[in-house]
Design an enzyme around this catalytic site. Structure first.
Site, mmCIF file in Angstrom:
data_model
loop_
_atom_site.group_PDB
_atom_site.id
_atom_site.type_symbol
_atom_site.label_atom_id
_atom_site.label_comp_id
_atom_site.label_asym_id
_atom_site.label_seq_id
_atom_site.Cartn_x
_atom_site.Cartn_y
_atom_site.Cartn_z
ATOM 1 N N CYS D 33 0.801 -1.215 0.000
ATOM 2 C CA CYS D 33 0.000 0.000 0.000
ATOM 3 C C CYS D 33 0.831 1.261 0.000
ATOM 4 O O CYS D 33 0.315 2.351 -0.173
ATOM 5 C CB CYS D 33 -0.904 0.016 1.218
ATOM 6 S SG CYS D 33 0.051 -0.036 2.742
ATOM 7 N N CYS D 102 -0.880 -5.209 7.097
ATOM 8 C CA CYS D 102 -0.373 -4.020 7.789
ATOM 9 C C CYS D 102 0.512 -4.410 8.969
ATOM 10 O O CYS D 102 1.446 -3.682 9.324
ATOM 11 C CB CYS D 102 -1.515 -3.152 8.299
ATOM 12 S SG CYS D 102 -2.801 -2.871 7.082
HETATM 13 S S1 FES Z 1 -3.243 -0.498 4.496
HETATM 14 FE FE1 FES Z 1 -1.378 0.472 4.399
HETATM 15 S S2 FES Z 1 -0.422 -0.231 6.227
HETATM 16 FE FE2 FES Z 1 -2.494 -0.763 6.459
#
Ligand code: FES
Ligand SMILES: Cc1ncc(COP(=O)(O)O)c(C=O)c1O
Ligand SMILES: Cc1ncc(COP(=O)(O)O)c(C=O)c1O
Ligand code: FES
Lengths: 387, 125, 387, 125
Positions: D33, D102
């Site tokens: 992400c 994450c």
């Molecule tokens: S979605 Fe980016 S670290 Fe959680």
């Protein structure tokens, strides 16, 4: 004037308990979009999950196997087109019956125009699919069998369990359109051996415009609509929250009352059938008498046309429907009655009466009182009838 | 869906029945839906004195049958022949689009009955 | 705690007047199926026709050109797939933009997998499609152009009229996804030169689960769902009566209040934009400032991630949405912001605030009060930020 | 969507900040992400005496960062090395499925910081 609604297979009113469950979602209390992360959205997500559990529970499925759609029609389309698209490399043959609802029939015909081979199974004069016919129709190319659970016109209950058994043995995906059985007879996806099952909310006292497809875990199926990631990427579009919550509540209530209502309606139906057959000449009951849902009666009155019968009933406050050519846009009489071998002119004089929660003994008495006069009046106008 | 006039003629159809020894009879079946209509006329001095019908068909079929019998009663044969499907539908304040074909039944039956009368007259003369 | 809902582009609450119009269809007063001929059914048919007129009137169409669907997503799918299927003999090239909603984007990609050639037009850094780019993209094979009217993320108003003019000259079918413009800016299908236009009820204070596709008379398009003869054979399934009636009423009210609300919301939006830009450093407004719907503000806060910003806002009772990777299932940040050339890390810190009927001056004051603290707190945690 | 524990650590994150002249620093970017975390440790006698973090990331990223600092404080290097992504997620009463990645951030940053410390120690010795 007395109002007697006898068209519960067409649609049903929303129950007050269902409306009550929906109302928060039709006010600014709980209008959030379940895909959002803030509190409004999380509340919606929770309600969505609960509704999914309730619908799943009514048919013995797991919540994550329920995919909400805009109704029975979309569920049927998704089942057929989605399965065809995902499995066409395996084969291009689909088996269905000749008495399916148009949502299946016309979708099968659409697939036929796109290179699929479709077997439309015949039915017995009683309106039943024969398991042997299914067995014979299966080829190495068969990827899908779709046979409805309860027929919407004549109420016959099809041998789904047996067909499902066959399909499972042969590794063929099996869909049943259960729009007319869910909430009316016991439905359990494992007992019935189905992989896909369509249901619709507005047939069980939930709101119109919502339904679902049950998809057994592991079934290969493609989406037919494309967009957002809702419904685990199988059905995009902002969720119809009030509709889904209403469907959930309706499913819950239907499950609770299934046994008692089935019993009660069977009594009323038998009274209606016997009453009509005894009081009026030249009338036949369409569809098997035993393998029949408790809510359905379907008669053909000879020498009389269905639409004028319906209009006459309506003038007496009775709502029913017919398999007559004159009430269908296409001007062919019911494909179901014709598939059962009923001659055009007899099918033309058919009337379906479907019972529901609001019907009482007195309703049936009233119908039995006015029906003979109506038939007699129309027959007296008929060039086919000679007293 | 139907106009009040249609419902009136459906509920209280005029001139239902048969005529014994009619001057002419016309029977037509609607090929589209399978409905059937039979129309009897009694002609005297070139004028349609009496008319009756029997119809197996939808509400629109019954209403148009009834309406055409009203329209034709007392008319001369020439006048009666001019009655078109459209005129019958209009006299009923219109029919829904998918029911326009029903009005054919009534006018066609009328024209057949007149034809039958004319054929009989020719033979007699 | 104060609740400030700033996600009106995601969904809106149903207005009380709309609920009131729907209620008879959620009780046993008016639950009939509009396809039936008895009185219950005729009442439903009448209500259906009235709703169709109201929606038509909001976009300057004729009632018979409105086809109700289950929402904006289905309308978009019908527009693209239906047009592609009906016109593929003429050509297999479709032009759309790279900032469409997923309902268009993913449908275009689906068609791409099925042999259609798709041009995804780029946009300016301000989020606008260039008419010249459309012109250049047109080939003899082009059968459809689909460009959205107002973008759902950055609120930019696209040059639909000019594109429509081009399309008309070249005899190409033109679709616009107007889900975010209908009810928010004046929309007239004739002035815009569109043949197909999608709208959705829940974006204009109507219920979720209903929308429509406007189809200009004479436009070649196939249905994508198969079944009954509803919606003039273009969209089968028992009509979602409460939904459709609610959509109709919502459209009527939106039309009446369009000018005054537009003016009012523009004031609030400008106050919000100026307030944020003045109070907080290292923030940019995404999307053209002028060619922008009155309801939309979209910011990128440098050094801050969008989801944690949303969560912080939610804890203060403020509902917003973000174009951050972390809030999207796919873990890519907003395709719209990326198409505008905004770098990944900047897009990652974006927040969309969309205004609506319920918002007041005091709401904006509150947001302007809490926002600086929130951003400061998150920046103090950020390894990218150096005071 | 998030558990109460996650929200608690997100709202009141423990040990935010930097350590001047830390024993080790680990910085990782989440390739999925694009989020980023930096973690500082202060080691004395093989024990992590102090730990701080800075995170640019989602709620789960911030909460797992905070949680991992709590879990590691006072632990020996050996113990700290055993802290897995899964352990961090569990300590937070779980994370939503699409947020499991994450938790990698925090544990990876910790392990990198320890690595950095060990490299430095090696050079020093
Ligand atoms: S979605 Fe980016 S670290 Fe959680
Ligand atoms: C057997 C059957 N299948 C499908 C449908 C379609 O359901 P819906 O009206 O919810 O689209 C119906 C009812 O109309 C039905 O009776
Ligand atoms: C531009 C745009 N198109 C299509 C849609 C889909 O509409 P619906 O949620 O009614 O399916 C939305 C909203 O989600 C949208 O903003
Ligand atoms: S005459 Fe058959 S539909 Fe009217």
């Amino acid at each position: 004037m007395r109002r007697v609604y006898l068209d519960h297979s067409a649609t049903t009113p929303v129950r007050p308990e269902v409306l009550e469950a929906m109302l928060p979602f039709l006010k600014d209390e709980a209008f959030g979009n379940p895909s959002t992360i803030y509190s409004y959205g999380r509340e919606a997500k929770k309600a969505l999950d609960e509704a999914r559990e309730k619908v799943a529970s009514l048919i013995g499925a797991r919540p994550e196997e329920i995919f909400f759609t805009s109704g029975g029609t979309e569920a049927d389309n998704l089942a057929l087109i989605g399965t065809a698209a995902a499995n066409e490399k395996k084969g291009r043959h689909i088996i269905t019956s000749s008495i399916e609802h148009h949502a299946v029939l016309h979708t099968a015909q659409y697939l036929m125009r796109h290179g699929f081979k479709i077997t439309f199974l015949p039915v017995t004069p009683e309106g039943l699919v024969r398991v042997e016919d299914v067995e014979e129709a299966i080829t190495d190319e068969t990827i899908l069998i779709s046979v409805m659970h309860v027929n919407n016109e004549v109420g016959t209950i099809q041998p789904i369990k047996e067909i499902g058994h066959l399909a499972r043995e042969r590794g063929i995906i099996f869909h049943t359109d259960a729009v007319q059985s869910v909430g009316k007879i016991p439905v359990n996806v494992d007992e019935l051996n189905v992989d896909l099952l369509s249901a619709s909310s507005h047939k069980i006292y939930g709101p119109k415009g919502v339904g679902c497809l049950y998809i057994r875990k592991g079934t290969r199926i493609n989406p037919i609509l494309h967009g957002g990631a809702q419904e685990r990427k199988r059905r995009p579009g902002t969720e119809n929250m009030p509709g889904i919550v209403g469907f959930g509540r309706a499913a819950e209530l239907a499950g609770q009352e299934l046994d008692s209502e089935m019993e009660r309606l069977k009594g009323l139906r038998d009274k209606l059938i016997d009453g009509i057959m005894n009081r009026i000449e030249d009338v036949q009951l369409n569809g098997d008498r035993e393998k029949r849902v408790a809510t359905n009666a379907n008669f053909s009155f000879r020498y009389v046309e269905g639409e004028s019968l319906l209009l006459s009933l309506d003038m007496k406050g009775i709502c029913a429907s017919s398999g007559s050519a004159c009430t269908s846009g296409s001007l062919d009489p019911s494909h179901v009655l014709l598939a059962m071998g009923i001659p055009h002119e007899v099918a033309h004089g058919s009337v379906r009466m479907t019972l529901g929660r609001d019907n009482t003994e007195a309703d049936i008495d009233y119908v039995l009182e006015v029906m003979p006069e109506i038939v007699a009046r129309l027959r007296s106008m008929s060039p086919l009838y000679n007293q | 869906m139907y106009s009040e006039k249609v419902m009136d003629h459906f509920t209280n159809p005029r001139n239902v029945g048969e005529i014994e020894n009619p001057s002419g009879v016309g029977e037509v079946g609607n090929p589209v839906c399978g409905d059937i209509m039979r129309l009897y006329i009694q002609v005297e001095d070139g004028i349609i004195k009496d008319v009756k019908f029997k119809t197996f068909g939808c509400g629109a079929a019954i209403a148009t049958s009834s309406m055409v019998t009203e329209m034709v009663k007392g008319k001369t044969i020439e006048e009666a022949l001019k009655i078109s499907n459209k005129a019958v539908a209009e006299a009923l304040d219109g029919l829904p689009a998918q029911k326009m074909h029903c009005s054919n039944l009534a006018a066609d039956a009328l024209h057949k009955a007149i034809e039958d009368y004319q054929n009989k007259s020719k033979k007699a003369s």
